[in-house]
Write an enzyme that holds these catalytic residues in place. Structure first.
Site, PDB file in Angstrom:
ATOM      1  CG  HIS A   1      -1.843  -1.103   1.360  1.00 57.99           C
ATOM      2  ND1 HIS A   1      -1.655  -2.147   2.244  1.00 57.99           N
ATOM      3  CD2 HIS A   1      -2.989  -1.369   0.706  1.00 57.99           C
ATOM      4  CE1 HIS A   1      -2.647  -2.992   2.128  1.00 57.99           C
ATOM      5  NE2 HIS A   1      -3.476  -2.561   1.210  1.00 57.99           N
TER       6      HIS A   1
ATOM      7  CB  VAL B   1       5.384  -4.407  -2.936  1.00 55.91           C
ATOM      8  CG1 VAL B   1       6.586  -4.275  -2.011  1.00 55.91           C
ATOM      9  CG2 VAL B   1       5.139  -3.092  -3.673  1.00 55.91           C
TER      10      VAL B   1
END
Ligand code: PAF
Length: 282
Positions: free
Chosen positions: A37, A176
């Site tokens: 995030h 990620v």
């Protein structure tokens, strides 16, 4: 950074910013924020003057009550991370604020939403579109950022934006991963130490499958992934599909399209983990 809980407060704040000509970037989240995030927020901060992040665990997208109950809620820690990353507004509404009435709207983007997650989590994407369309109408961003980890979600939201003429741009951001390869997910927090080690096999298998794919057919690569996960301790494959990255439909050979992605969902104990890997294109 301001934390706002109501649509009225949010609109009042953003009206001022919009009138001042500020470009607004938006990152919708369900909280339990991690580096994945943070990377979306960083990109939004770099590309916009004002960044809004919503933190809302949307009940309509959970088809499993248990999953909704167990979803981590960590607003305080989320706000710390968001402040550090340069967020201007955190919008953390209540369920009643977002759904004063049950949302009876039906979103259907077949065939994008009938395969993979759409097949195994009936109603999930309808709930995602319900909340994301409401959030877009509340925030009215210029640009909204979504992670490529939820590859199918991103494709469906792009389609929704086109069909509903939302005047905004959608930006997809790369997955990620932890240093060892595990894709970051709020659900990783629910893995025991043992499961965390077992879950690693998901990304490792996907990475190996890219090498394998270079000298094998699509069918052989499909089998390679299925067999590797079946042989891994503590993991249960829900699906692995090699699809056209635009249509999300299964393809039969590497030559069928220029954009090929493998999408996987695996249970590690009770924790449902998703990941994907690009074989070709874009
Ligand atoms: O990807 C998520 O976290 C959620 O599906 C989203 C887009 C915030 C909608 O609730």
């Amino acid at each position: 950074m301001k934390l706002v809980h109501t649509i009225q407060e949010l609109r009042a704040e953003l009206d001022i910013q919009r009138k001042a000509g500020k470009k607004i970037g938006f990152v919708p989240t369900m909280g339990a924020l991690h580096e994945g995030h943070a990377s979306l927020v960083r990109r939004a901060v770099a590309e916009n003057e004002i960044v809004v992040v919503s933190v809302f665990v949307n009940p309509t997208q959970f088809n499993d009550k248990n999953d909704l109950l167990k979803y981590p809620r960590t607003l305080e820690a989320d706000c710390e991370l968001l402040e550090k990353e340069g967020t201007a507004y955190v919008f953390a509404p209540s369920v009643e604020e977002i759904y004063p009435e049950p949302d009876t709207r039906q979103f259907s983007y077949a065939p994008l939403d009938t395969v993979m997650e759409g097949k195994f989590r009936p109603g999930h994407f309808n709930g995602v579109c319900q909340v994301v369309s409401k959030l877009f109408m509340m925030v009215e961003p210029d640009v909204a950022y979504f992670g490529e980890k939820d590859f199918q979600q991103l494709a469906i939201i792009r389609e929704m934006v086109k069909q509903m003429n939302f005047p905004l741009q959608i930006v997809g951001c790369p997955i990620v991963r932890e240093a060892d390869g595990l894709a970051l997910s709020s659900r990783n927090a629910r893995l025991s130490d043992e499961q965390r080690k077992q879950a690693l096999e998901i990304s490792q298998t996907l990475f190996k499958s890219v090498e394998y794919a270079a000298s094998h057919t699509l069918e052989e690569t499909q089998k390679f992934v299925e067999e590797s996960i079946a042989a891994a301790e503590g993991l249960e494959l829900e699906y692995f599909e090699i699809v056209d990255g635009m249509t999300l439909q299964k393809i039969a050979s590497w030559e069928d399209t220029d954009y090929v992605v493998g999408c996987i969902t695996v249970f590690c104990g009770e924790v449902r983990l998703i990941d994907n890997i690009k074989y070709k294109g874009l």
